[in-house]
Design a protein around this motif. Structure first.
Motif, mmCIF file in Angstrom:
data_model
loop_
_atom_site.group_PDB
_atom_site.id
_atom_site.type_symbol
_atom_site.label_atom_id
_atom_site.label_comp_id
_atom_site.label_asym_id
_atom_site.label_seq_id
_atom_site.Cartn_x
_atom_site.Cartn_y
_atom_site.Cartn_z
ATOM 1 N N ASN A 220 -43.169 10.057 -70.573
ATOM 2 C CA ASN A 220 -43.176 9.839 -72.014
ATOM 3 C C ASN A 220 -41.739 9.758 -72.506
ATOM 4 O OD1 ASN A 220 -43.208 11.007 -75.020
ATOM 5 N ND2 ASN A 220 -45.140 9.939 -74.602
ATOM 6 N N SER B 122 -46.745 6.243 -73.361
ATOM 7 C CA SER B 122 -45.675 5.348 -72.933
ATOM 8 C C SER B 122 -46.203 4.368 -71.887
ATOM 9 C CB SER B 122 -44.506 6.154 -72.352
ATOM 10 O OG SER B 122 -43.832 6.853 -73.389
ATOM 11 N N SER C 20 -47.104 5.470 -68.356
ATOM 12 C CA SER C 20 -48.018 6.602 -68.214
ATOM 13 C C SER C 20 -49.366 6.115 -67.702
ATOM 14 C CB SER C 20 -48.201 7.314 -69.563
ATOM 15 O OG SER C 20 -49.264 8.238 -69.505
ATOM 16 N N ALA D 258 -48.311 12.667 -73.733
ATOM 17 C CA ALA D 258 -47.828 12.378 -75.088
ATOM 18 C C ALA D 258 -47.851 13.638 -75.945
ATOM 19 C CB ALA D 258 -48.699 11.298 -75.740
#
Length: 305
Positions: A40, A216, A219, A264
């Protein structure tokens, strides 16, 4: 707004972030971190501003310095490199990833050929492959299974912890059809947090005109949430934070779903809700599929004294 629960940080991510924070508080700066501690950009940026130095390779770390291994785990070759260079290591590998590494070592010790279901290039898969590189083959799809050689001895499979549950099940079914005697892990490799977040997205997507997934782009678990929502037929937007939310997307959406990947931060979710409330009244309704109580202890180097 339909809020999927659970969402955001899992126990492994919380532990990894706490490890870097504790190392920054206890040891002289800089504190080096191999790769992103979690996938992230907000987490990495925040820790970098507080003194963490993120590197792609241990060669970038001065000899004898302190380095934290990320939550995704590392191969034995990386650990050996750290020892050769006299680095002081704090291991932030998620315990559930460590479990998969142990399974690979166990299967390899029995002489099995091992199939790892995962994504090429992902740090978790690379670390797991490194436990038995001569015996482990990476697959992602049913087609990949069809291309595997005809193993003559015992076979076993393990999984990356952040896969889409339904897609992984399809690959396992193909493996069992191709290799009827194949052995699997004693318990699920896909972690509880991944499974819970995917179940929550299923619950919310069915009721939503539009669903936002916060995460992100690197991820894996966040991307799987977006893919799951899209496969359910729900218009889906993958965003890193509220800055990616476009007004045009909201025009025809009366019921908006919201979730966040396990890497996140919860503050990103709060930011989206707060900004949407700036446009007018918003009713937030939770759709909870599980209550998570799992916690992981910090490593001994950082345990409270």
């Amino acid at each position: 707004m339909l809020l999927a629960q659970p969402q955001s940080f899992c126990a492994g991510v919380e532990r990894a972030v706490q490890i870097v924070e504790a190392a920054l508080a206890r040891y002289p700066h800089p504190v080096y971190v191999r790769k992103q501690i979690v996938h992230n950009t907000h987490v990495v940026r925040d820790l970098a501003e507080r003194g963490a130095v993120f590197v792609d390779d241990l060669d970038e770390v001065p000899e004898g310095a302190l380095v934290v291994f990320s939550a995704h785990g590392v191969s034995p070759a990386v650990r050996a490199q750290a020892r050769r260079r006299g680095l002081r290591v704090i291991d932030a590998t998620c315990p559930l990833v460590t479990k998969v590494h142990a399974e690979v070592r166990r299967f390899a010790a029995r002489g099995d050929d091992i199939v790892l279901i995962g994504h090429a290039g992902h740090e978790e898969s690379e670390g797991t492959l490194g436990e038995a590189p001569g015996r482990t083959t990476l697959v992602r799809t049913v087609d990949d299974v069809a291309r595997l050689p005809a193993y003559e001895g015992g076979t076993a499979y393990v999984m990356q912890t952040t896969l889409a549950v339904d897609e992984a099940a399809e690959v396992v079914a193909a493996l069992r059809e191709r290799f009827p005697g194949i052995k699997g892990p004693g318990s699920d490799d896909i972690c509880y947090a991944t499974t819970n977040r995917q179940e929550a997205v299923r619950a919310v997507a069915a009721e939503s005109d539009l669903l936002f997934v916060i995460g992100s782009p690197n991820s894996s678990n966040s991307l799987r949430l977006a893919e799951l929502s899209e496969r359910a037929g729900t218009p889906t937007r993958f965003v890193e934070d509220v800055g990616d939310v476009r007004l045009a997307d909201l025009a025809e959406a009366a019921r908006i779903g919201l979730t966040a990947g396990a890497s996140a931060p919860p503050a990103l979710v709060d930011g989206v809700i707060r900004n949407l409330r700036g446009l007018g009244p918003v009713e937030v309704v939770e759709r909870r599929v599980a209550v998570e109580t799992t916690t992981f202890n910090l490593p001994k180097e950082l345990a409270a004294r």
